[in-house]
Motif scaffolding. Structure first.
Motif, PDB file in Angstrom:
ATOM      1  N   ARG A 137      35.327  42.024  40.900  1.00 17.71           N
ATOM      2  CA  ARG A 137      35.603  41.284  42.920  1.00 17.71           C
ATOM      3  C   ARG A 137      35.074  40.664  43.360  1.00 17.71           C
ATOM      4  O   ARG A 137      35.044  39.854  44.047  1.00 17.71           O
TER       5      ARG A 137
ATOM      6  N   HIS B  60      35.043  36.580  43.072  1.00 17.07           N
ATOM      7  CA  HIS B  60      36.192  35.460  43.559  1.00 17.07           C
ATOM      8  C   HIS B  60      36.066  34.945  44.009  1.00 17.07           C
ATOM      9  O   HIS B  60      36.110  34.145  44.546  1.00 17.07           O
TER      10      HIS B  60
ATOM     11  N   GLU C 176      47.749  41.984  40.269  1.00 15.40           N
ATOM     12  CA  GLU C 176      48.045  41.590  42.118  1.00 15.40           C
ATOM     13  C   GLU C 176      47.977  43.052  43.165  1.00 15.40           C
ATOM     14  O   GLU C 176      47.370  42.683  43.900  1.00 15.40           O
TER      15      GLU C 176
ATOM     16  N   GLU D 178      43.625  44.668  45.227  1.00 13.34           N
ATOM     17  CA  GLU D 178      42.802  43.808  45.445  1.00 13.34           C
ATOM     18  C   GLU D 178      41.894  43.585  46.474  1.00 13.34           C
ATOM     19  O   GLU D 178      40.676  43.108  46.453  1.00 13.34           O
TER      20      GLU D 178
END
Ligand code: HEM
Length: 595
Positions: free
Chosen positions: A140, A143, A302, A306
Motif C-alpha cells: 500500500r 502506491h 479493488e 483499499e
C-alpha cells in the motif's frame, strides 16, 4: 472559611508572598503545602534507598513547573549535562511499558481525536495499533500512481503560476499536495485542493479568484450553504488547523489551566463540527459500501480494503471508533509530511550545492522524463535523496518536543559515571526535545548546527548514529514508532524527485514577503546569534517560497516567497528554548499554520 492572610501556618507563610493565593481557603493551602513538602521529602528518601540521586530540577519553564506540566526536562540544551540518549532509549524501547503519554494528553486531545492509535495508552493503544498497523504494508505504501497523479498537478500548478510571473508559496503547495494525497490514500475521497489554484502574493491587488480559494488562507470556519469542493476544502483545513492549535495551547497551559479557560466554551467544538461532519460522512459511506458488498458473493480485488477506512470497517461497524481512528491517522500523517517537505525545499534553497548534488543523483539514477512511472527500487537507489530528507528531519523534526509519564518509580543511569544514577519517581512527566538533541555537538560533532546531508553518507554516520541510533529520532522509536514512516519517506521522495526533475534551482523571493515579515522580530534576536541557518519563525509561521528555474521547455524564472524572517537563536539561554518549553515550536511545526 478562613482567609489565608489572617491565619498562616508555616507552610502558608512561605507561600503567602504569592499574592494570588491569598484568597485560597487555608485548609486547601495546608493540604497543598504539606503534600508538596511530603512529596519532596518522600522522593529524596526513595532516591537514597535506591542508591540514586534526585534529578536536577529543570531550570526552564517556571510556569510549567508551577502548574505541574513537566517534572523533568531532557535534552533541552545544546550543552545538556543530564540529558542523555540512554534515557530516551529507556522511554521508547527498553522500558517502554513503564511510560505513557498520560491522561493529560488524552484529556487535551479527546474533544478532537476521541480515542485512537495516536492518543491512547496501554491496552487501548495496543488494540488500536493492531487495528491500523496491517494497513501500512509495503504494497500500500508504495502506491506511486497516487503520488504521481498529485505530484503532476503540483508541477502543473507551479508552472502556471511561474509563467504568470509570480512566486509560488511552497508551504501552501505542500499542504495541498499532502491533503489531496492523504485523503485519497486514507479515505478514498480526495479534496482536490491542488486543482483549486494557488494563492497569489500579497502585492497582487486584484488577485484572481484562486487566491481566495486557498484552504490555508481563509479564516472562516463557519459552514456555508454554497457547498462546493473549494469551500469544503477551505473549511476543512482551516477547522482542522484551528483544532490542532487549541490542542497545542491546551498542552502548553497544562491540565489545571486549560479547563478553566474553556469553562464556558469548548474551543474545539466549532471547528470539530466541520471536521467531524466531513469524516462522519465518509465513514457512513464506507459502512454503506461494506453492506453493499456483503450482499454480493465475491469481492473484486479493488474492494478488498483499499483505503484505511475500507480496512477498518472490516473490523468494526462502530462509527465513533471509525471516525476517531481516521482522525488520529490524519492528524499524525498530513501536516508532518507537508512540514517536512517545506523544510526540505527551504534547506535546499539555502544550500544550492546540496540541490545540485541531489539533482545530479536523480537525473543519473532516474532520468529527466517526468512521464516515466517510478518504481520503488529506483527510489531506494537515491541515497543522497534519503540523506537530504534525513538531514532535514534532523534539523527540523516536526515533532520537536514531547512528554512521557512514568508509571512506576525507576532509576536512570547517570551520564556522569562517577555519580549515582538518577531517581525518577512514579508519575513523573518527562519532557524531551529531539529538536535540541539533534543539534547537540557532543552527539553530532562540531558541525551539528549545519545542514550537510553527507553526514548520513560518510564516516560520520558510523561515528555518531552508528554508535547510538537513539540520537536520531524524528519518527520516535521502539514499539510506538511512527506507523507512517515508510509511507512518508515514499511520499516525500516521490514529490521531491518530480520537483527536481523539473526545476533546475530554487531561490527565496524575499520581496514577495509582506514587509513586516522581512526582518527578524527584535525580541528573538539575541546577543549570541550564532547562525542564520535557523531563520524560522517561532511564533509566526514558516513560508518557504521558491523561485525556481524550470528545465522543461519553458525555462522561466520563478519567484519564490519566503516568510522566514525571525531568527531562532540557539544559544542555550535564548528564546527558542523558551519557545520549546512552552510548546510553541511544536505548534509551529506540527500545525504549520500558513498565511
Ligand atoms: C515526515 C513525516 C512524519 C514524521 C516526522 C512523523 C513523526 C512521528 C512521530 C515523532 C510520532 C510519535 C509521536 C508520539 O508518540 O508522541 C509519530 C506517530 C505516528 N505517526 Fe507519524 N510522522 C510522519 C508521517 C506520518 C504519516 C504519513 C502517517 C500516516 C499516514 C503517520 C502516522 C503515525 C501514527 C498512526 C502514529 C502513532 C503511532 C503510535 O502511537 O503507535 N505519520 N509520527
Amino acid at each position: 472559611m478562613h482567609i489565608v492572610s489572617h491565619m498562616l501556618t508555616p507552610g502558608q507563610a512561605r507561600l503567602d508572598s504569592r499574592r494570588w493565593l491569598c484568597c485560597f481557603p487555608s485548609s486547601v493551602l495546608d493540604t497543598l503545602t504539606n503534600t508538596i513538602l511530603y512529596n519532596e521529602w518522600y522522593k529524596a528518601g526513595r532516591a537514597r534507598a535506591s542508591g540514586a540521586r534526585l534529578m536536577p530540577r529543570a531550570k526552564g519553564p517556571k510556569f510549567g513547573g508551577w502548574l505541574g506540566n513537566v517534572d523533568i526536562i531532557e535534552m533541552m540544551t545544546k550543552n545538556a549535562k543530564e540529558g542523555y540518549p540512554e534515557h530516551i532509549q529507556r522511554i521508547f524501547a527498553t522500558d517502554f511499558g513503564n511510560y505513557v503519554k498520560g491522561e493529560r494528553f488524552q484529556q487535551a486531545m479527546g474533544s478532537v481525536l476521541g480515542v485512537g492509535v495516536f492518543n491512547s495508552d496501554g491496552d487501548m493503544w495496543k488494540l488500536h495499533r493492531s487495528m491500523t498497523r496491517p494497513f501500512f504494508t509495503r504494497d500500500r505504501i508504495t502506491h506511486f500512481e497516487l503520488f504521481d497523479r498529485h505530484a503532476l498537478i503540483c508541477i502543473q500548478q507551479m508552472k502556471k503560476r511561474l509563467e504568470e510571473g509570480y512566486p509560488v508559496d511552497f508551504q501552501d503547495l505542500m499542504g495541498r499536495f499532502t491533503l489531496d494525497a492523504a485523503t485519497e490514500f486514507l479515505f478514498g475521497t480526495c479534496f482536490h485542493c491542488l486543482e483549486d489554484g494557488l494563492p497569489y502574493p500579497y502585492y497582487v491587488p486584484t488577485a484572481p479568484s484562486p487566491s481566495s480559494s486557498s484552504p490555508f488562507t481563509s479564516s472562516s470556519i463557519l459552514p456555508t450553504t454554497t457547498a462546493n469542493k473549494t469551500t469544503n476544502a477551505q473549511k476543512f483545513t482551516t477547522s482542522f488547523l484551528l483544532s490542532q492549535e487549541v490542542i497545542s495551547d491546551r498542552e502548553r497551559l497544562g491540565p489545571l489551566v486549560w479547563p478553566l479557560m474553556e469553562m464556558w466554551k469548548d474551543k474545539t467544538k466549532e471547528p470539530m463540527d466541520v471536521v467531524g461532519g466531513w469524516v462522519e460522512r465518509i465513514v457512513r459511506e464506507a459502512l454503506e459500501r461494506k453492506k453493499e458488498k456483503k450482499g454480493r458473493e465475491e469481492k473484486t480485488k479493488e474492494e478488498e480494503g483499499e483505503t484505511l477506512l475500507d480496512h477498518l470497517v472490516e473490523m468494526t461497524d462502530d462509527p465513533t471508533v471509525l471516525r476517531d481512528e481516521a482522525l488520529n491517522i490524519m492528524i499524525a500523517g498530513r501536516d508532518t509530511t507537508a512540514a517536512t517537505l517545506s523544510f526540505v525545499i527551504y534547506s535546499l534553497a539555502k544550500h544550492p550545492e546540496a540541490y545540485k548534488s541531489l539533482r545530479e543523483e536523480i537525473l543519473r539514477t532516474i532520468g529527466s522524463d517526468t512521464k516515466k512511472p517510478l518504481v520503488y527500487e529506483q527510489v531506494k537507489e537515491c541515497k543522497y535523496l534519503r540523506a537530504v530528507i534525513n538531514e532535514t528531519l534532523r534539523l527540523f523534526p516536526v515533532v520537536p518536543f514531547n512528554i512521557r509519564e512514568s508509571i512506576r518509580e525507576t532509576t536512570w543511569p547517570s551520564p556522569d559515571p562517577t555519580k549515582e544514577p538518577l531517581y525518577v519517581p512514579a508519575g513523573t512527566k518527562t519532557a524531551y526535545s529531539v529538536f535540541m538533541m539533534h543539534r547537540r555537538p557532543d552527539l553530532w560533532g562540531p558541525d551539528a548546527e549545519e545542514f550537510d546531508p553527507n553526514r548520513f553518507l560518510d564516516h560520520r554516520l558510523k561515528e555518531y548514529v552508528g554508535k547510538n541510533p537513539f540520537i536520531f529520532l524524528p519518527f520516535n522509536a521502539g514499539p510506538r514508532i511512527c506507523l507512517g514512516q515508510q509511507f512518508a519517506y515514499n511520499e516525500m521522495s516521490f514529490m521531491l524527485i518530480r520537483l527536481v526533475q523539473y526545476f533546475e534551482s530554487f531561490e527565496f523571493c524575499v520581496d514577495a514577503c509582506e514587509p513586516e515579515f522581512r526582518a527578524p522580530r527584535k525580541e528573538w534576536v539575541s546577543k549570541s546569534t550564532d547562525t542564520d541557518a535557523l531563520r524560522i519563525t517561532l511564533y509566526e509561521r514558516l513560508r518557504a517560497l521558491s523561485k525556481s528555474s524550470s528545465t522543461q521547455p519553458n525555462k522561466k524564472t520563478a519567484a519564490v516567497k519566503q516568510r522566514l524572517p525571525a531568527t531562532a537563536v540557539m544559544s542555550p539561554t535564548s528564546a527558542p528554548e523558551k519557545s520549546l518549553l512552552s510548546g510553541i515550536l511544536l505548534k509551529t511545526y506540527t500545525a504549520l499554520p500558513v498565511s
